[in-house]
Design an enzyme around this catalytic site. Structure first.
Site, PDB file in Angstrom:
ATOM      1  CB  CYS A   1      -7.533  -1.478   3.330  1.00  0.00           C
ATOM      2  SG  CYS A   1      -6.040  -2.305   2.764  1.00  0.00           S
TER       3      CYS A   1
ATOM      4  CG  HIS B   1      -7.012   3.996   6.008  1.00  0.00           C
ATOM      5  ND1 HIS B   1      -7.521   2.731   6.226  1.00  0.00           N
ATOM      6  CD2 HIS B   1      -6.170   3.886   4.945  1.00  0.00           C
ATOM      7  CE1 HIS B   1      -6.999   1.892   5.334  1.00  0.00           C
ATOM      8  NE2 HIS B   1      -6.183   2.561   4.548  1.00  0.00           N
TER       9      HIS B   1
ATOM     10  CD  GLU C   1      -7.202   8.946   7.369  1.00  0.00           C
ATOM     11  OE1 GLU C   1      -8.233   8.652   8.001  1.00  0.00           O
ATOM     12  OE2 GLU C   1      -6.170   8.228   7.375  1.00  0.00           O
TER      13      GLU C   1
ATOM     14  CE  LYS D   1      -5.274   0.631   9.009  1.00  0.00           C
ATOM     15  NZ  LYS D   1      -6.417   1.519   9.300  1.00  0.00           N
TER      16      LYS D   1
ATOM     17  CG  HIS E   1      -3.224  -1.746   6.977  1.00  0.00           C
ATOM     18  ND1 HIS E   1      -4.566  -1.981   7.210  1.00  0.00           N
ATOM     19  CD2 HIS E   1      -3.169  -1.143   5.761  1.00  0.00           C
ATOM     20  CE1 HIS E   1      -5.281  -1.538   6.199  1.00  0.00           C
ATOM     21  NE2 HIS E   1      -4.453  -1.024   5.297  1.00  0.00           N
TER      22      HIS E   1
ATOM     23  CG  PHE F   1      -4.646  -1.318  -2.902  1.00  0.00           C
ATOM     24  CD1 PHE F   1      -4.186  -0.158  -2.302  1.00  0.00           C
ATOM     25  CD2 PHE F   1      -3.760  -2.378  -3.028  1.00  0.00           C
ATOM     26  CE1 PHE F   1      -2.881  -0.047  -1.839  1.00  0.00           C
ATOM     27  CE2 PHE F   1      -2.450  -2.293  -2.564  1.00  0.00           C
ATOM     28  CZ  PHE F   1      -2.019  -1.120  -1.970  1.00  0.00           C
TER      29      PHE F   1
END
Length: 413
Positions: free
Chosen positions: A165, A303, A314, A335, A340, A399
């Site tokens: 991502c 994010h 975050e 998002k 996402h 990830f």
């Protein structure tokens, strides 16, 4: 001396619209692009919703019908967004830009998953001789950059980043670096993803990573809300044209914003769980690279995936990086509207960052009805906000512990 780098063109393919004006207007209207999945039967899936692009027709975006058949859906998205961005920029490869000085870096977190699924079914049902000779070149993640170069004639640096991502933001940041050091005059850069597919949805469902608010799709993505229960899958592409300032001015280009900083880091922690220290180091490196004080940042496009762990991590990272200034920042997660887009998220969100700086309006975090008391920053809830933002930051975390941050500011001669 490093070249100054500016944004001169942008293109998007999203569930909120596949042109910049429609996309931006829908963001400011707080519209959600999330709906019930129509691409396949979701009866046996715990999550039945996504920010899916309906009725996709690549020919409507300038792609040749015959060539489009040889492209996975993610490549079609990338090519369409790139052609839009080039048109928006006025960059004409071979005319006002030398072909070997224009490069491409459009990444994907997963690549041609749809092609993989379809060809694997053929293999099982009809045997190896029925697998398409185009299977490999359609499926591999680098084919977005490859096809874009073939369609546009861009013969400069050509590369592909795959960092889950964080892919789109790494692609933009790496392109920024290439122009800074003189490897290219312009770069077509961003990300593309097409994972609203049975395998991807099954995998994320098994992880229990996605929202199961199937009866209220538009309210499912709710970053920083106490009732958030996972992310919502999105698909599409976001592409920017970055140019050296000298090259852009030389051809009289419109400039949206200037890219001034890029940071990246690794968590070295867990396959999927984020470490706030890694995100904090990433932001700090981008700020140092930009040569600014943390207090100069006025807005963060977070994010902000709407997962219980991710949003908390975050927020902690922002506090670590900015100290008391964290409470003076505007932070929003778009998002909540786009879903996402995995490897394409950074591309879409860089477009949003540039539009925020140009228009002086911050897109909101929708569905933030009950802010999690542990998350106590200003997340711009539910309505856009006028603000004269001079410098802004976008985060992407993937990830594997991959972190990327880009910083833009309003262009000043």
């Amino acid at each position: 001396m490093a070249q100054r780098v500016v944004v001169t063109g942008m293109g998007v393919v999203t569930s909120l619209g596949s042109d910049i004006r429609t996309f931006w207007n829908n963001l400011l209207a707080g519209k959600s692009g999330v709906s019930r999945i129509e691409a396949f039967d979701t009866s046996d899936y715990t999550t039945k919703i996504a920010a899916e692009i309906k009725n996709w027709d690549p020919e409507a975006y300038g792609l040749d019908k015959k060539n489009a058949r040889k492209m996975d859906r993610f490549v079609q998205f990338a090519a369409a967004a790139s052609l839009m961005a080039l048109k928006d920029s006025g960059l004409e490869i071979g005319s006002n830009a030398e072909s070997d000085r224009v490069g491409v870096s459009v990444g994907s977190g997963i690549g041609g998953l749809g092609t993989w699924e379809e060809q694997h079914s053929l293999l099982l049902e009809r045997g190896p001789r029925r697998v398409s000779p185009f299977f490999i070149p359609m499926m591999i993640a680098n084919m977005a950059s490859g096809q874009i170069s073939m369609i546009t004639g861009a013969k400069g640096p050509n590369t592909t980043t795959v960092t889950a991502c964080a892919t789109g933001t790494h692609s933009i940041g790496d392109s920024f670096r290439m122009i800074q050091r003189g490897d290219a005059d312009a770069m077509i850069c961003g990300g593309a993803e097409a994972t609203v597919r049975p395998m991807a949805m099954a995998g994320f469902c098994s992880m229990r990573a996605m929202s199961t608010r199937n009866d209220e799709p538009e309210k499912a993505s709710r970053p920083f809300d106490v009732d958030r229960d996972g992310f919502v899958m999105g698909e599409g592409s976001g592409v920017l044209i970055l140019e050296s300032l000298e090259h852009a001015l030389g051809r009289g280009a419109h400039i949206y914003a200037e890219v001034i900083g890029y940071g990246m880091s690794g968590d070295a922690y867990d396959m999927v769980e984020p470490d706030p220290d890694g995100a904090a180091r990433c932001m700090a490196r981008a700020i140092k690279d930009a040569g600014i004080a943390p207090e100069e940042i006025g807005y963060i496009n977070a994010h902000g995936t709407s997962t219980p762990v991710g949003d908390k991590s975050e927020t902690t990272a922002i506090k670590t990086t900015f100290g008391d200034h964290a409470y003076k920042l505007a932070v929003s997660s778009t998002k909540s509207m786009t879903g996402h887009l995995l490897g394409a998220a950074g591309g879409i969100e860089a477009v949003i960052l540039a539009l925020t700086l140009q228009n002086g309006v911050i897109a909101p975090t929708i569905n933030l009805d009950r802010q999690d008391p542990e998350l106590d920053l200003d997340y711009v809830p539910n309505a856009p906000r006028k603000a004269d933002i001079r410098t802004a930051l976008s985060n992407s975390f993937g990830f594997g512990g991959h972190n990327a941050t880009v910083i833009m500011r309003k262009y000043e001669a």
